[in-house]
Write a protein that holds these residues in place. Structure first.
Motif, PDB file in Angstrom:
ATOM      1  N   ALA A  19       0.834  -1.192   0.000  1.00 45.02           N
ATOM      2  CA  ALA A  19       0.000   0.000   0.000  1.00 45.02           C
ATOM      3  C   ALA A  19       0.873   1.247   0.000  1.00 45.02           C
ATOM      4  N   ALA A  20       0.354   2.329  -0.590  1.00 46.02           N
ATOM      5  CA  ALA A  20       1.104   3.574  -0.627  1.00 46.02           C
ATOM      6  C   ALA A  20       1.035   4.276   0.726  1.00 46.02           C
ATOM      7  N   LEU A  21       2.135   4.902   1.117  1.00 49.69           N
ATOM      8  CA  LEU A  21       2.122   5.747   2.294  1.00 49.69           C
ATOM      9  C   LEU A  21       1.281   6.976   1.944  1.00 49.69           C
ATOM     10  N   THR A  22       0.327   7.324   2.813  1.00 44.78           N
ATOM     11  CA  THR A  22      -0.618   8.397   2.512  1.00 44.78           C
ATOM     12  C   THR A  22      -0.656   9.421   3.647  1.00 44.78           C
ATOM     13  N   THR A  23      -0.621  10.693   3.288  1.00 46.29           N
ATOM     14  CA  THR A  23      -0.776  11.746   4.287  1.00 46.29           C
ATOM     15  C   THR A  23      -1.986  12.605   3.926  1.00 46.29           C
ATOM     16  N   LEU A  24      -2.630  13.153   4.959  1.00 45.58           N
ATOM     17  CA  LEU A  24      -3.781  14.028   4.772  1.00 45.58           C
ATOM     18  C   LEU A  24      -3.567  15.300   5.572  1.00 45.58           C
ATOM     19  N   GLU A  25      -3.726  16.451   4.908  1.00 43.26           N
ATOM     20  CA  GLU A  25      -3.556  17.747   5.541  1.00 43.26           C
ATOM     21  C   GLU A  25      -4.627  18.708   5.041  1.00 43.26           C
ATOM     22  N   TYR A  26      -4.695  19.865   5.697  1.00 44.88           N
ATOM     23  CA  TYR A  26      -5.647  20.882   5.263  1.00 44.88           C
ATOM     24  C   TYR A  26      -5.144  21.579   4.008  1.00 44.88           C
ATOM     25  N   ARG A 174      -2.009  16.654  10.907  1.00 46.16           N
ATOM     26  CA  ARG A 174      -1.529  15.835   9.788  1.00 46.16           C
ATOM     27  C   ARG A 174      -1.766  14.376  10.137  1.00 46.16           C
ATOM     28  N   VAL A 175      -2.473  13.675   9.255  1.00 50.41           N
ATOM     29  CA  VAL A 175      -2.752  12.252   9.445  1.00 50.41           C
ATOM     30  C   VAL A 175      -1.852  11.464   8.504  1.00 50.41           C
ATOM     31  N   VAL A 176      -1.150  10.483   9.038  1.00 51.19           N
ATOM     32  CA  VAL A 176      -0.246   9.650   8.239  1.00 51.19           C
ATOM     33  C   VAL A 176      -0.721   8.207   8.294  1.00 51.19           C
ATOM     34  N   ASP A 177      -1.014   7.635   7.140  1.00 51.97           N
ATOM     35  CA  ASP A 177      -1.418   6.228   7.046  1.00 51.97           C
ATOM     36  C   ASP A 177      -0.272   5.477   6.393  1.00 51.97           C
ATOM     37  N   THR A 178       0.427   4.647   7.182  1.00 47.22           N
ATOM     38  CA  THR A 178       1.635   3.990   6.675  1.00 47.22           C
ATOM     39  C   THR A 178       1.375   2.532   6.300  1.00 47.22           C
ATOM     40  N   PRO A 179       2.225   1.969   5.413  1.00 50.32           N
ATOM     41  CA  PRO A 179       2.144   0.538   5.103  1.00 50.32           C
ATOM     42  C   PRO A 179       2.695  -0.306   6.235  1.00 50.32           C
ATOM     43  N   GLY A 180       3.156   0.342   7.302  1.00 55.87           N
ATOM     44  CA  GLY A 180       3.776  -0.373   8.414  1.00 55.87           C
ATOM     45  C   GLY A 180       5.285  -0.224   8.371  1.00 55.87           C
ATOM     46  N   LEU A 181       5.947  -0.687   9.437  1.00 55.18           N
ATOM     47  CA  LEU A 181       7.410  -0.671   9.455  1.00 55.18           C
ATOM     48  C   LEU A 181       7.921  -1.962   8.826  1.00 55.18           C
ATOM     49  N   ASN A 182       9.243  -2.080   8.718  1.00 54.82           N
ATOM     50  CA  ASN A 182       9.862  -3.207   8.010  1.00 54.82           C
ATOM     51  C   ASN A 182       9.359  -3.266   6.569  1.00 54.82           C
ATOM     52  N   ASP A 183       9.203  -2.092   5.974  1.00 53.83           N
ATOM     53  CA  ASP A 183       8.732  -1.974   4.600  1.00 53.83           C
ATOM     54  C   ASP A 183       9.818  -2.493   3.652  1.00 53.83           C
ATOM     55  N   PRO A 184       9.476  -3.341   2.665  1.00 50.64           N
ATOM     56  CA  PRO A 184      10.478  -3.815   1.719  1.00 50.64           C
ATOM     57  C   PRO A 184      11.017  -2.696   0.841  1.00 50.64           C
ATOM     58  N   ILE A 185      10.314  -1.576   0.774  1.00 48.02           N
ATOM     59  CA  ILE A 185      10.741  -0.438  -0.034  1.00 48.02           C
ATOM     60  C   ILE A 185      11.555   0.483   0.870  1.00 48.02           C
ATOM     61  N   VAL A 186      12.890   0.400   0.753  1.00 50.41           N
ATOM     62  CA  VAL A 186      13.786   1.064   1.691  1.00 50.41           C
ATOM     63  C   VAL A 186      13.543   2.558   1.750  1.00 50.41           C
ATOM     64  N   SER A 187      13.396   3.201   0.595  1.00 51.86           N
ATOM     65  CA  SER A 187      13.221   4.651   0.582  1.00 51.86           C
ATOM     66  C   SER A 187      11.940   5.064   1.284  1.00 51.86           C
ATOM     67  N   ARG A 188      10.888   4.257   1.183  1.00 51.84           N
ATOM     68  CA  ARG A 188       9.631   4.564   1.853  1.00 51.84           C
ATOM     69  C   ARG A 188       9.732   4.263   3.346  1.00 51.84           C
ATOM     70  N   GLU A 189      10.525   3.250   3.697  1.00 52.86           N
ATOM     71  CA  GLU A 189      10.753   2.941   5.111  1.00 52.86           C
ATOM     72  C   GLU A 189      11.414   4.125   5.804  1.00 52.86           C
ATOM     73  N   TYR A 190      12.409   4.743   5.128  1.00 51.32           N
ATOM     74  CA  TYR A 190      13.061   5.913   5.708  1.00 51.32           C
ATOM     75  C   TYR A 190      12.057   7.040   5.915  1.00 51.32           C
ATOM     76  N   ARG A 191      11.151   7.231   4.941  1.00 48.54           N
ATOM     77  CA  ARG A 191      10.146   8.283   5.042  1.00 48.54           C
ATOM     78  C   ARG A 191       9.213   8.003   6.230  1.00 48.54           C
ATOM     79  N   THR A 192       8.802   6.741   6.367  1.00 53.32           N
ATOM     80  CA  THR A 192       7.925   6.368   7.476  1.00 53.32           C
ATOM     81  C   THR A 192       8.610   6.631   8.809  1.00 53.32           C
ATOM     82  N   GLN A 193       9.884   6.240   8.908  1.00 54.81           N
ATOM     83  CA  GLN A 193      10.617   6.446  10.155  1.00 54.81           C
ATOM     84  C   GLN A 193      10.728   7.926  10.497  1.00 54.81           C
ATOM     85  N   SER A 194      10.968   8.747   9.477  1.00 54.25           N
ATOM     86  CA  SER A 194      11.085  10.188   9.702  1.00 54.25           C
ATOM     87  C   SER A 194       9.766  10.759  10.202  1.00 54.25           C
ATOM     88  N   MET A 195       8.659  10.357   9.585  1.00 54.44           N
ATOM     89  CA  MET A 195       7.348  10.842  10.002  1.00 54.44           C
ATOM     90  C   MET A 195       6.988  10.342  11.397  1.00 54.44           C
TER      91      MET A 195
END
Length: 302
Positions: A19-26, A174-195
């Motif tokens: 699943a795509a990492l998704t954020t929601l903001e105003y 800001r609402v963040v809906d993540t695919p979870g940690l231990n993401d196989p997509i390394v670049s997205r895992e870094y983004r999730t960790q930062s958020m």
């Protein structure tokens, strides 16, 4: 209200790992910004796909050898291996793939991603990031399916989705809906960790039927070291699947009583689990006292 609104606003992903990492903001007007996988991401998927194919081949070779041995045993008057002797070659390939999938879920996720991307025929020229201004919410919602829907044209390439919505309840939030940690997509895992590092509150989802396992413990440990996380909630998902059986009979089918009993049971279980974790990991000690208070439930429909 806000929490449940987004359950219905966002499409549901069939496979959480992809699943795509998704954020929601105003935003003053409905808008969506889409980040697609980079060339480096695609190369990672391709290599994972190759590794997974090799793992499947190796397991299939083992099944073939067992099948031959079973046939030889049968010829010699011995009983064949019942699990393999009657299987066709294609069936053995499927068994090998399932074994390989269980062995390395991250590698399997990369394999699945590359399969879906390769089918589009556009992997040599992946799409560029987009910003799409929408007329209204209905227009935005209609466009989402193309990027995160099961059959979406751009779904295989979508890494992150950022939505701006004109809802007052989103101001300053800001609402963040993540695919979870231990993401196989390394670049997205870094983004999730930062958020995650910046989040004030975190909702952790764990199925009620397999509530708080080792994966959840690892996640809790990582959360406990995040400076920004001020509070957390544990959501026992698919709670309605646990409302039948012994407790249902004991309460003569009175659903409110069954719900109350099962929820109390999960809260006690959470407290016991957190206490056991705290014995070996002092950083999780706060969970032992706050865990039960932080428990929420959700149904399968959510």
């Amino acid at each position: 209200i806000l929490f449940f609104f987004f359950f219905f606003f966002l499409p549901h992903a069939a496979t959480p790992m992809t699943a795509a990492l998704t954020t929601l903001e105003y935003g003053e007007r409905p808008c969506m910004r889409v980040e697609f996988f980079t060339a480096e991401d695609l190369q990672t998927f391709r290599l994972l796909h190759e590794d997974h194919e090799k793992a499947i081949d190796a397991k299939e070779a083992l099944f073939e050898e067992r099948y031959r041995q079973g046939t030889s045993r049968q010829t010699a008057g011995c009983s064949p291996d019942p699990a393999l002797d009657s299987q066709s070659k294609s069936k053995r390939r499927e068994l090998a793939r399932k074994d390989a999938d269980k062995e390395d879920p991250a590698r399997c996720a990369g394999w699945e991603l590359w399969e879906s991307i390769a089918k589009t025929g556009a992997h040599k020229q992946p799409p560029k990031d987009e910003r799409i201004e929408c007329r209204d919410i209905d227009d935005l919602q209609g466009r989402l399916a193309d990027y995160v829907g099961a059959q979406g044209r751009r779904t295989p390439f979508t890494k992150c989705l950022h939505l701006e919505l004109p809802f007052e309840s989103l101001r300053g939030l800001r609402v963040v809906d993540t695919p979870g940690l231990n993401d196989p997509i390394v670049s997205r895992e870094y983004r999730t960790q930062s958020m995650l590092h910046e989040c004030d509150a975190v909702f952790i989802v764990s199925p009620a039927g397999q509530f708080l396992n080792q994966t959840d413990e690892s996640l809790m440990e990582r959360l406990s070291t995040r400076e920004g996380v001020r509070t957390f909630y544990v959501i026992a998902s698919q709670f309605d699947t646990q409302l039948f059986g012994h407790e249902y009979q004991r309460h003569a089918g009175n659903l409110p009583d069954v719900i109350q009993t099962q929820q109390a049971s999960l809260a006690r279980h959470a407290g016991n689990v957190f206490a056991s974790w705290a014995e070996t990991n002092p950083s999780l000690a706060i969970l032992a006292t706050d865990g039960g208070k932080a428990l929420r439930i959700s149904s399968s429909i959510s």
